[in-house]
Design an enzyme around this catalytic site. Structure first.
Site, PDB file in Angstrom:
ATOM      1  N   ASN A   1       0.835  -1.200   0.000  1.00 29.45           N
ATOM      2  CA  ASN A   1       0.000   0.000   0.000  1.00 29.45           C
ATOM      3  C   ASN A   1       0.865   1.244   0.000  1.00 29.45           C
ATOM      4  O   ASN A   1       1.738   1.395   0.861  1.00 29.45           O
ATOM      5  CB  ASN A   1      -0.917   0.033   1.226  1.00 29.45           C
ATOM      6  N   GLU A   2       0.618   2.111  -0.969  1.00 25.05           N
ATOM      7  CA  GLU A   2       1.311   3.392  -1.073  1.00 25.05           C
ATOM      8  C   GLU A   2       2.819   3.235  -0.854  1.00 25.05           C
ATOM      9  O   GLU A   2       3.439   3.987  -0.084  1.00 25.05           O
ATOM     10  CB  GLU A   2       0.715   4.399  -0.081  1.00 25.05           C
TER      11      GLU A   2
ATOM     12  N   GLU B   1      -8.570   5.506  -3.432  1.00 19.62           N
ATOM     13  CA  GLU B   1      -8.899   6.165  -2.170  1.00 19.62           C
ATOM     14  C   GLU B   1      -9.377   7.574  -2.466  1.00 19.62           C
ATOM     15  O   GLU B   1      -8.587   8.516  -2.502  1.00 19.62           O
ATOM     16  CB  GLU B   1      -7.696   6.219  -1.216  1.00 19.62           C
TER      17      GLU B   1
END
Length: 637
Positions: free
Chosen positions: A183-184, A264
């Site tokens: 994630n990210e 997101e």
């Protein structure tokens, strides 16, 4: 007979064909030429919302998912917190609150597809970004890299998690259409392409060649240059406002073809203790969603319901001289509030979605009923330093040991100097006590009196200084109680060990010889309470207890909120359930959400509340203000 046999054969063939269509021919792929997803061969755009099963009681999963479906969503996105399932190495828990397959199956029953964010790192304002704290027992581990020690733990975890997910993939008859890897990662300093390649290979090996694997990063080259991984579909994340194509341009730099995806889209924002409750305009959020749907982008709204970081599971931002822990409420100003009730933002979003797809013909489930159960007077207390039965682990050491070295994940650690401090022959003497790297908040006791409180929120990783006074009638016993307020969940400082990480000095001289005691507060049954009388009691690091007289046998319990007027900082437990942290003097959160599931209506007399007050309880004779109140409205700022 022949006709019957032919009829039976015909029915059998039709059933076989139907089975083939419902399972064998199910597909979810990227159509690069058409810049879209294809579901069973037809163009598809998902409109999704985030809900974390770890932040919502299982009894409410169906209710929350039904509300998402009624808003017009066709998918739900959820994180998998590794530390929620493997609290200790090799001990896996997928039961009860942690039954991830049940959550996914419930989504499918409601009519939602699932976007799974499988980690191993997640962020999500969750303790240590979802990593188990026990990873930090190895002093040299390098998280989110190709470090062999770290990867060995990751590989074991994925060997447990991913096989559980494979039968739930869309192609296998389940609802999971896409799976996020890490994630990210572009926001992390390591930028280790070999690490991301290793994860990609593991996910493919366990989940097969067909599942859409993706990454998400901030919508700029600075994030995407390390977040992009060949073989994983690159998506971006950004909030409302402005022209979405300006953000999607960054995605197009790395994915020239394929669907536009905002993984997101922020419907609100997170809070920190000591700050304001974050809010965002419903109209701005709705207009930005409209703009993305107008260009056929797939969108996941983060969050659609935020929920609650129960227990000790809130995260923190920071590093160096910055430390900002997040509160218990993860309301996020989302379309469904912390208790799962539809807000004006919910209906604004539903109206936008109705322009692009038909809303399902199901009613929006109503807000859950809340009860104001009223005042509860505390009736008994017990001081932390008198409750040796709560100590789970301990060790003697020359210098203070951190929680991770002592195999402690959460809670509190107490350091007691083995030798008394020097006592003056007469009068009193002031001394300077200095502690290095207090993670995160310490109360300094001399004998049974608090002489100072230091907070990482105020000083970061600078040395903590407390002025203490020793009088001729002191015993000189030094105790330092340290609270873990939540490990950092984002950025390069997620290897956030807890306790006193350096030495302790008195007037510059190093203090050696410590007893280090672990108080994880997982089981409070060893506490021996004493009834409150007319005698003074401790008001810091003290447990207060009361019975809850609300229910009759078989009576339906309702959600409620706990108001702690007059209390300072601490933790609340009802029937053994750790509801989370309170800190009303700091804010923004003033009340704690209490789901009905924590109450016992089968045996009403057994309902018990325990308040662990860290700083100062409003409890002194005659104890008339030593109470808490259950109200029917929240106050989160």
């Amino acid at each position: 007979m022949t006709m019957n046999r032919r009829s039976c054969l015909t029915v059998f063939l039709l059933l076989a064909l139907l089975l083939c269509e419902t399972n064998g021919n199910r597909s979810f792929i990227i159509d690069y030429g058409g810049n879209q997803f294809l579901k069973d061969g037809a163009p598809f755009r998902y409109i999704s919302g985030s809900m974390h099963y770890s932040r919502v009681p299982p009894a409410y999963w169906h209710d929350r998912l039904q509300k998402m479906y009624a808003a017009g969503l066709n998918a739900v996105q959820t994180y998998v917190p590794w530390n929620y399932h493997e609290d200790q190495p090799g001990v896996y828990d997928f039961q009860g609150d942690r039954d991830l397959p049940k959550f996914i199956n419930t989504a499918q029953e409601v009519g939602l597809l699932v976007i799974l964010r499988a980690g191993p790192y997640m962020c999500g304002e969750w303790e240590m970004g979802g990593f188990p704290a026990w990873l930090l027992r190895d002093a040299n581990i390098k998280l989110r890299t190709s470090d062999t020690v770290y990867l060995s733990h990751v590989d074991k975890w994925l060997s447990v998690l991913l096989p559980k997910m494979k039968p739930l993939l869309y192609e296998n008859g389940g609802p999971i259409i896409t799976v996020q890897v890490e994630n990210e990662y572009g926001s992390y300093s390591a930028c280790d392409a070999a690490y991301m390649g290793h994860l990609k290979d593991k996910f493919r090996a366990y989940l097969g060649p067909n599942i859409v694997l993706f990454t998400t990063d901030g919508a700029s080259d600075g994030f995407l240059k390390c977040g992009h991984t060949p073989g994983l579909y690159t998506t971006v994340d950004f909030g409302p406002g402005g022209d979405p194509m300006q953000h999607f341009k960054s995605q197009r730099d790395y994915e020239p073809k394929g669907p536009l995806v905002n993984s997101e889209f922020y419907t609100g924002w997170l809070d920190h203790w000591g700050g304001h409750h974050s809010t965002s305009s419903s109209s701005v959020v709705a207009n930005s969603l409209d703009a993305m749907l107008k260009i056929n982008a797939s969108v996941n709204m983060y969050m659609f319901e935020g929920g609650t970081s129960f227990g000790f599971m809130n995260g923190a931002n920071g590093g160096g001289n910055s430390y900002q822990p997040q509160p218990t409420s993860y309301d996020y100003d989302a379309p469904l509030n912390e208790a799962g009730d539809p807000t004006d933002k919910y209906f604004a979003i539903q109206k936008v979605i109705s322009k692009y797809s038909s809303l399902p013909s199901v009613p929006v489930p109503p807000a859950t009923h809340k009860s104001a159960y009223g005042k509860v007077q505390m009736t008994a207390s017990s001081w932390l330093l008198d409750t040796n039965g709560l100590v789970v682990n301990g060790s003697d050491a020359d210098y203070p040991l951190n929680m991770e070295t002592l195999h402690q994940n959460y809670g509190f650690i107490v350091y007691t100097l083995m030798q008394p401090l020097p006592i003056p022959h007469s009068g009193s003497v002031n001394h300077t006590l200095t502690m290095s790297n207090v993670h995160d908040r310490a109360l300094v006791y001399v004998d049974d009196v608090v002489q100072g409180i230091v907070s990482r929120m105020d000083i970061g990783d600078q040395k903590a200084v407390v002025q203490i006074t020793l009088s001729h009638n002191s015993k000189g016993y030094l105790h330092i109680v340290v609270e873990n307020q939540g490990r950092i969940n984002y950025g390069s400082k997620i290897d956030d060990r807890k306790g006193i990480l350096g030495g302790v000095t008195l007037d510059g001289a190093t203090l050696k010889g410590w007893k280090c005691w672990c108080y994880p507060l997982k089981d409070l049954s060893p506490i021996s309470f004493e009834k409150l009388s007319n005698s003074p009691v401790h008001t810091s690091t003290v447990f207060f207890q009361a019975q809850l007289p609300f229910f009759k046998a078989g009576q339906q319990a309702n959600d409620t909120y706990l108001q702690l007027t007059g209390w300072t900082k601490g933790q609340v437990f009802i029937n053994g359930h750790n509801l989370g942290r309170y800190w009303p003097v700091k804010g923004p959160q003033k009340t704690l959400y209490v789901p009905y599931t924590v109450f016992n209506t089968t045996d009403p007399a057994s309902n018990e509340i325990i308040i662990f007050e860290i700083d100062k309880a409003p409890c002194s004779p005659p104890f008339d203000v030593c109470y808490v109140t259950f109200v029917d409205k929240p106050d989160i700022g």
